[in-house]
Write a protein that holds these residues in place. Structure first.
Motif, PDB file in Angstrom:
ATOM      1  N   VAL A 120       0.837  -1.213   0.000  1.00 52.95           N
ATOM      2  CA  VAL A 120       0.000   0.000   0.000  1.00 52.95           C
ATOM      3  C   VAL A 120       0.869   1.259   0.000  1.00 52.95           C
ATOM      4  O   VAL A 120       1.847   1.358   0.741  1.00 52.95           O
ATOM      5  CB  VAL A 120      -0.933   0.034   1.241  1.00 52.95           C
ATOM      6  CG1 VAL A 120      -1.719   1.342   1.287  1.00 52.95           C
ATOM      7  CG2 VAL A 120      -1.901  -1.140   1.212  1.00 52.95           C
ATOM      8  N   ASP A 121       0.492   2.207  -0.842  1.00 54.84           N
ATOM      9  CA  ASP A 121       1.086   3.548  -0.777  1.00 54.84           C
ATOM     10  C   ASP A 121       0.011   4.558  -1.158  1.00 54.84           C
ATOM     11  O   ASP A 121      -1.053   4.188  -1.642  1.00 54.84           O
ATOM     12  CB  ASP A 121       2.302   3.659  -1.697  1.00 54.84           C
ATOM     13  CG  ASP A 121       3.270   4.758  -1.246  1.00 54.84           C
ATOM     14  OD1 ASP A 121       2.971   5.483  -0.282  1.00 54.84           O
ATOM     15  OD2 ASP A 121       4.328   4.898  -1.882  1.00 54.84           O
ATOM     16  N   ASP A 122       0.301   5.843  -0.948  1.00 54.44           N
ATOM     17  CA  ASP A 122      -0.720   6.846  -1.262  1.00 54.44           C
ATOM     18  C   ASP A 122      -0.849   7.065  -2.762  1.00 54.44           C
ATOM     19  O   ASP A 122      -1.946   7.248  -3.273  1.00 54.44           O
ATOM     20  CB  ASP A 122      -0.449   8.176  -0.542  1.00 54.44           C
ATOM     21  CG  ASP A 122       0.842   8.844  -0.975  1.00 54.44           C
ATOM     22  OD1 ASP A 122       1.798   8.136  -1.336  1.00 54.44           O
ATOM     23  OD2 ASP A 122       0.894  10.089  -0.953  1.00 54.44           O
ATOM     24  N   ALA A 125       3.264   6.741  -9.267  1.00 56.94           N
ATOM     25  CA  ALA A 125       3.679   7.621 -10.372  1.00 56.94           C
ATOM     26  C   ALA A 125       4.507   6.795 -11.361  1.00 56.94           C
ATOM     27  O   ALA A 125       3.936   6.125 -12.223  1.00 56.94           O
ATOM     28  CB  ALA A 125       4.437   8.821  -9.812  1.00 56.94           C
ATOM     29  N   THR A 126       5.841   6.794 -11.229  1.00 54.23           N
ATOM     30  CA  THR A 126       6.658   5.966 -12.130  1.00 54.23           C
ATOM     31  C   THR A 126       6.649   4.494 -11.730  1.00 54.23           C
ATOM     32  O   THR A 126       7.009   3.629 -12.525  1.00 54.23           O
ATOM     33  CB  THR A 126       8.127   6.426 -12.112  1.00 54.23           C
ATOM     34  OG1 THR A 126       8.671   6.180 -10.805  1.00 54.23           O
ATOM     35  CG2 THR A 126       8.259   7.895 -12.458  1.00 54.23           C
ATOM     36  N   GLY A 127       6.304   4.227 -10.488  1.00 50.03           N
ATOM     37  CA  GLY A 127       6.316   2.854  -9.981  1.00 50.03           C
ATOM     38  C   GLY A 127       7.635   2.453  -9.339  1.00 50.03           C
ATOM     39  O   GLY A 127       7.748   1.344  -8.813  1.00 50.03           O
ATOM     40  N   GLY A 128       8.618   3.351  -9.332  1.00 48.41           N
ATOM     41  CA  GLY A 128       9.923   3.003  -8.765  1.00 48.41           C
ATOM     42  C   GLY A 128       9.855   2.657  -7.282  1.00 48.41           C
ATOM     43  O   GLY A 128      10.487   1.696  -6.829  1.00 48.41           O
ATOM     44  N   THR A 129       9.085   3.431  -6.539  1.00 45.35           N
ATOM     45  CA  THR A 129       8.990   3.207  -5.091  1.00 45.35           C
ATOM     46  C   THR A 129       8.282   1.884  -4.793  1.00 45.35           C
ATOM     47  O   THR A 129       8.754   1.070  -3.996  1.00 45.35           O
ATOM     48  CB  THR A 129       8.211   4.368  -4.437  1.00 45.35           C
ATOM     49  OG1 THR A 129       8.808   5.602  -4.840  1.00 45.35           O
ATOM     50  CG2 THR A 129       8.206   4.263  -2.934  1.00 45.35           C
ATOM     51  N   ALA A 130       7.138   1.674  -5.451  1.00 41.01           N
ATOM     52  CA  ALA A 130       6.372   0.443  -5.203  1.00 41.01           C
ATOM     53  C   ALA A 130       7.152  -0.786  -5.664  1.00 41.01           C
ATOM     54  O   ALA A 130       7.106  -1.838  -5.016  1.00 41.01           O
ATOM     55  CB  ALA A 130       5.017   0.523  -5.917  1.00 41.01           C
TER      56      ALA A 130
END
Ligand code: 5GP
Length: 174
Positions: A120-122, A125-130
């Motif tokens: 889960v994240d807020d 965007a690019t998907g790098g974090t997830a």
């Protein structure tokens, strides 16, 4: 609340954190009683039918939505932390930001081998974090096939990047 009503509580701030970026500020939604409750209900609706034994959230805004969602689903919560915060041995993933790099850390003992974890994240965007979060969880033995977000920025490739890794992205609003 409808997704449109929730979206109306998200403030777009031009030029933050740098020129050219339209930052989606979720704090008005968090401060709004019905907005906060409605966003968690909407995330729980997206999670219905998804098999999960735990929720993992990405620091910091993913902690807010992830913890509330875990409570709603009757699951535990696993934090994916920024560097240097955890007091035990961690595994880490570095990932690229538009300018520079960032790192997430996980205490792998929090994950049971073969446990299905909902990421889960807020915002996607690019998907790098997830993607970094998913990699950490998988390295710790988790099965990660679904990720939930309040907001998906559809002009950016996050959803496709996650799909390439076998993760279905679900979002309350675009
Ligand atoms: P990505 O790694 O998909 O490019 O960016 C998503 C991550 O950056 C998430 O952890 C999210 O919290 C943060 N982020 C990027 N842009 C925004 C934005 O406009 N609003 C918010 N609230 N978070 C953002």
């Amino acid at each position: 609340m409808t997704p449109e009503e929730l979206k109306a509580l998200v403030r777009t701030v031009p030029g933050f954190p740098q020129p050219g970026i339209q930052f989606r500020d979720i704090t008005p939604l968090l401060a709004h009683a019905k907005g906060l409750a409605g966003s968690i209900t909407a995330l729980a609706d997206l999670a219905r039918g998804v098999e999960a034994q735990a929720v993992a959230g990405i620091e910091a805004r993913g902690f807010i939505f992830g913890t509330a969602l875990a409570l709603e689903l009757g699951l535990g919560f696993v934090p994916l932390r920024k560097p240097g915060k955890l007091p035990v041995a961690t595994i880490s993933e570095d990932y690229a930001l538009e300018y520079g790099t960032a790192r997430l850390e996980l205490d792998p003992t929090l994950i049971e081998r073969g446990e299905r974890v909902l990421l889960v994240d807020d915002l996607l965007a690019t998907g790098g974090t997830a993607t970094a979060g998913m990699r950490l969880l998988r390295r710790a033995g988790a099965i990660v096939e679904h990720a939930l977000f309040l907001i998906d920025l559809p002009d950016l490739p996050g959803r496709a990047a996650l799909a390439d890794e076998g993760v279905a992205a679900h979002a309350v609003m675009a």
